[in-house]
Design a protein around this motif. Structure first.
Motif, PDB file in Angstrom:
ATOM      1  N   SER A   1     147.740  95.644  30.064  1.00 36.29           N
ATOM      2  CA  SER A   1     147.717  94.292  30.615  1.00 36.29           C
ATOM      3  C   SER A   1     146.536  94.112  31.550  1.00 36.29           C
ATOM      4  CB  SER A   1     149.016  94.007  31.371  1.00 36.29           C
ATOM      5  OG  SER A   1     150.116  94.033  30.491  1.00 36.29           O
ATOM      6  N   CYS A   2     146.064  92.887  31.655  1.00 38.22           N
ATOM      7  CA  CYS A   2     144.964  92.572  32.557  1.00 38.22           C
ATOM      8  C   CYS A   2     145.455  92.623  34.002  1.00 38.22           C
ATOM      9  CB  CYS A   2     144.424  91.169  32.234  1.00 38.22           C
ATOM     10  SG  CYS A   2     143.169  90.567  33.372  1.00 38.22           S
ATOM     11  N   PRO A   3     144.728  93.284  34.909  1.00 43.64           N
ATOM     12  CA  PRO A   3     145.110  93.289  36.328  1.00 43.64           C
ATOM     13  C   PRO A   3     145.162  91.867  36.882  1.00 43.64           C
ATOM     14  CG  PRO A   3     143.400  94.913  35.890  1.00 43.64           C
ATOM     15  CD  PRO A   3     143.518  94.089  34.661  1.00 43.64           C
ATOM     16  N   PRO A   4     146.090  91.591  37.782  1.00 42.11           N
ATOM     17  CA  PRO A   4     146.243  90.239  38.333  1.00 42.11           C
ATOM     18  C   PRO A   4     144.967  89.671  38.940  1.00 42.11           C
ATOM     19  CG  PRO A   4     148.099  91.616  38.953  1.00 42.11           C
ATOM     20  CD  PRO A   4     147.106  92.522  38.309  1.00 42.11           C
ATOM     21  N   ASP A   5     144.140  90.535  39.571  1.00 42.69           N
ATOM     22  CA  ASP A   5     142.949  90.026  40.246  1.00 42.69           C
ATOM     23  C   ASP A   5     141.848  89.603  39.267  1.00 42.69           C
ATOM     24  OD1 ASP A   5     142.776  92.802  39.607  1.00 42.69           O
ATOM     25  OD2 ASP A   5     140.985  92.969  40.862  1.00 42.69           O
ATOM     26  N   LEU A   6     141.996  89.979  37.993  1.00 44.08           N
ATOM     27  CA  LEU A   6     141.014  89.585  36.979  1.00 44.08           C
ATOM     28  C   LEU A   6     141.531  88.488  36.054  1.00 44.08           C
ATOM     29  CD1 LEU A   6     139.585  93.068  35.886  1.00 44.08           C
ATOM     30  CD2 LEU A   6     138.387  91.300  37.189  1.00 44.08           C
TER      31      LEU A   6
END
Length: 761
Positions: A208-213
């Protein structure tokens, strides 16, 4: 808006081998399930497995980079397809191909390389014999012309085995020509969600994509404009960058320059190289419009004519020739349809960002200079003399200004060429350079431009003096306060005049009759009064080239009845009439036998107090499209419309909510050719119709009809009806539409009617 009901069938809405530029499919191959293709793949597999027992051709078409080959490969490798067909073969055709080489490749796959081929063997006959009696699947990837199919298709035997040939092509007309039983399949763009899903999958490899990105990643995906090729190429770029939101946003903001890497450049280049010479300037010219601009086709055609991309081949054929060019570019999937008229003509087109960026790069590489071969459908493509043209752009504008319009002083031009050099103006002059807030300073230096669009800026009163020197103008669009035709009467080559003004204008028609090359006139202003004094001009003066004429807020009481006789070849007429008819709009309707589109707006309030006005509204009999606004639908007016036996579309915008409602009874009236009916803000309380009233109707659109309770039940008996759209209407109207749909299904067993209900929030 909220869609509260959408019903109907699912619609998703020479001795060398192939020189295919590069195997673009390889950039997808590491994923078995390509994002966004699941539904497409299922539809194609259904056609392969569940269709007719006869041999069929399944064509997939669309613009470069949409993933046609990837979709075909996904289907080809599906286990259910592997198990269903006895023989499978795949070959890439491309632009340059050798028929024998391709047949050898297919034969080897069909026989698993078990049979050796000698140089003198008849491979076509050998292949036919191998395939006879077998259920086969042959994929012909990237076909560019019908001839390729004719050379290969004869080797694929007919039969009742359920065999299939699957074809991918960029060219819609090729797909349509190959059609047997199944309709050609148009591959659509990815949604923003699908673009993000594909990007995330490529970058993070299942994680999954990190929240900050996340926000930055969504922006990158959004800027890919739904083109899978761009998504994958950008994924390759940002995978190699640090995982920082600021860097990803930088990629998103400069996406076009990143996206056109070597792979995608070759994809678009191959399509561009395959264009006939006369189509190349037509395409490049479109790139001069702003990014994501919806280009009005009617305006584009007139600009192409003005720039002489199409030769002056006679009164009747210039517009038609331009539309042939438009159709060719659409068929090659290089430009996109971005808006349709309700009667199914293309109204707006656009360039995908990737294609536009390619075109801008191409112009830059060629120093904005081109040898243009105009299109002449009556001669060989290369029999016309080419013209050396330069597109006016920011750098050239600056150098023109610095050199006081002395071409031999401009560094970017070779002085040897300037004697024959012609200029092609940007379609929107005032976007060239912000320093030219008053474009007249620049206009006076462009003496040989053919097209000038200044509609987006109101010009000072000195505009007429500035334009005196532009004697080669063929297209002129102006926004001014004051205007007289005599100010531009010296423009003897003028074809198109578009005028917008906030003032009342009085125009002398005698000057108009002198401008014999005019084809299109559109005047939008507070009020227009035509002064037509026959003593100043011959009463037989005709503008035989005039194709379209439109004015906003025109009065008829000051117009001589002979005014319309001066336009015998008129095809489109749009008027907003400010007085009640007191004499026939078309005194002799036979004069306008070419008129196919008519739009009239009436003075609604005045009609209430007038009697017998309908007898003046007898229209030319060859009309195919009619728009009426603020017009009372009296019995006599309805009969006037019904007399138009060729009428295909009728749009009625009839009033305001405060008007009283009435019954519209057309039970004994027939509209024999009507395919489209649009009712907007009509105050109909009851509508009566028989199944004979609209025998060939295909689409019904009703909008903002608040007193309207029910669509006539007889609509269930219209065999051609395919779509009903309701916008902001009563709930009971939606119920009646669904009842009609249900009855059609029960009577025919087919789910052929689509019903769309849209409610305003």
């Amino acid at each position: 808006m909220e869609v509260v009901g959408t019903c109907g069938k699912t619609t998703l809405s020479s001795g060398q081998t192939s020189n295919k530029p590069s195997n673009i499919t390889s950039i997808y191959d590491d994923d078995d399930d390509v994002v966004g293709f699941e539904i497409h793949a299922q539809i194609i597999m259904n056609e392969l497995i569940r269709g007719t027992k006869e041999r069929d051709v399944i064509s997939i078409y669309g613009m470069p980079g949409l993933g046609k080959t990837t979709l075909a490969r996904k289907v080809y490798n599906n286990p259910s397809i592997l198990n269903y067909f006895d023989v499978k073969a795949w070959c890439a055709v491309s632009q340059a191909y050798n028929t024998r080489t391709l047949l050898v490749e297919i034969f080897k796959q069909a026989t698993s390389n078990k049979i050796k081929i000698k140089e003198d063997d008849d491979v076509a006959d050998m292949l036919r014999k191998v395939l006879i009696g077998k259920r086969y699947l042959i994929v012909l990837d990237d076909i560019w012309d019908v001839e390729a199919w004719e050379n290969l298709g004869i080797c694929f035997p007919q039969g009742e085995c359920g065999s299939r040939v699957m074809v991918t092509t960029r060219i819609e007309q090729v797909a349509k020509h190959l059609q047997h039983h199944s309709d050609p399949y148009s591959l659509s763009f990815l949604t923003s969600e699908e673009s993000w899903e594909l990007l995330e999958k490529k970058v993070f490899r299942g994680e999954s994509c990190p929240p900050d990105l996340l926000e930055a990643g969504l922006q990158v995906a959004l800027h890919c404009k739904g083109l899978p090729l761009v998504v994958v190429l950008i994924a390759g770029i940002i995978t190699k960058t640090e995982r920082e939101a600021s860097l990803w946003l930088k990629v998103a903001n400069g996406l076009c320059s990143f996206a056109l890497g070597e792979q995608s450049m070759k994809v678009i280049q191959s399509s561009y190289d395959h264009l006939e010479d006369h189509l190349k300037p037509c395409l490049l010219y479109m790139a001069l419009f702003p990014e994501d601009h919806k280009i009005p086709v009617d305006d584009l055609v007139k600009l192409w004519m003005a720039e002489e991309f199409v030769l002056n081949i006679g009164t009747k054929n210039m517009e038609e020739a331009c539309r042939v060019c438009m159709s060719d570019l659409l068929n090659r999937s290089l430009i996109m349809v971005s808006g349709m008229r309700y009667y199914r003509d293309v109204q707006y087109c656009s360039l995908h960002d990737v294609v536009r960026e390619f075109c801008l790069r191409k112009l830059t590489e060629d120093k904005y200079m081109q040898l243009i071969v105009p299109y002449n459908p009556y001669q060989h493509l290369h029999s016309s003399e080419s013209r050396l043209c330069i597109y006016i752009h920011d750098d050239l504008v600056k150098q023109l200004n610095d050199s006081n319009y002395q071409l031999d002083k401009i560094p970017m031009l070779d002085f040897k060429e300037t004697n024959s050099l012609e200029f092609i103006a940007h379609p929107k002059l005032n976007v060239w350079n912000n320093q030219y807030s008053n474009p007249l300073d620049l206009v006076v230096k462009l003496r040989f431009v053919r097209a000038l669009d200044l509609m987006d800026v109101e010009l000072p009163d000195s505009w007429a003096t500035a334009i005196q020197s532009l004697t080669e103008l063929r297209y002129l669009a102006l926004c001014v306060k004051q205007f007289e035709l005599k100010w531009i009467s010296h423009l003897h080559n003028l074809q198109t005049l578009r005028l917008k003004s906030s003032e009342k204008l009085r125009l002398r028609a005698a000057t108009l009759w002198e401008m014999t090359k005019l084809r299109h006139v559109n005047i939008d202003c507070f009020s227009v009064a035509w002064e037509d004094n026959e003593q100043e001009s011959s009463p037989t003066s005709l503008l035989e080239n005039m194709k379209s004429f439109g004015t906003c807020n025109i009065r008829f009481d000051n117009m001589n009845a002979r005014f319309w006789w001066r336009f015998p070849n008129l095809e489109e007429l749009c008027l907003s009439v400010k007085d009640v008819p007191e004499f026939p709009y078309f005194p002799i309707v036979e004069v306008h036998s070419h008129l196919h589109f008519l739009s009239l707006e009436f003075p609604l309030i005045e009609l209430f107090n007038s009697f017998g006005w309908e007898r003046f509204c007898v229209f030319p009999s060859n009309l195919r499209h009619l728009d009426l606004a603020k017009c009372l639908l009296t019995e006599e007016m309805v009969l006037n419309i019904a007399r138009l036996k060729k009428l295909e579309s009728l749009k009625l915008f009839l009033g305001f909510p405060s008007m009283r409602s009435y019954c519209w009874d057309v039970t004994n009236v027939e509209f024999p050719a009507l395919k489209y009916l649009g009712l907007i803000s009509v105050q109909i309380e009851e509508w009566k119709a028989s199944e004979e009233s609209f025998p060939v109707l295909e689409k019904l659109v009703i909008s903002r009809c608040y007193s309207f309770k029910e669509i006539p039940p007889s609509f269930a008996d219209i065999l051609t009806l395919r779509r009903i759209e309701l916008f902001d209407c009563t709930d009971s109207l939606g119920v009646s539409a669904m009842n009609i749909k249900r009855e059609i299904e029960e009577n025919t067993g087919c789910d052929s009617l689509h019903v769309v209900v849209v409610k305003q929030n």
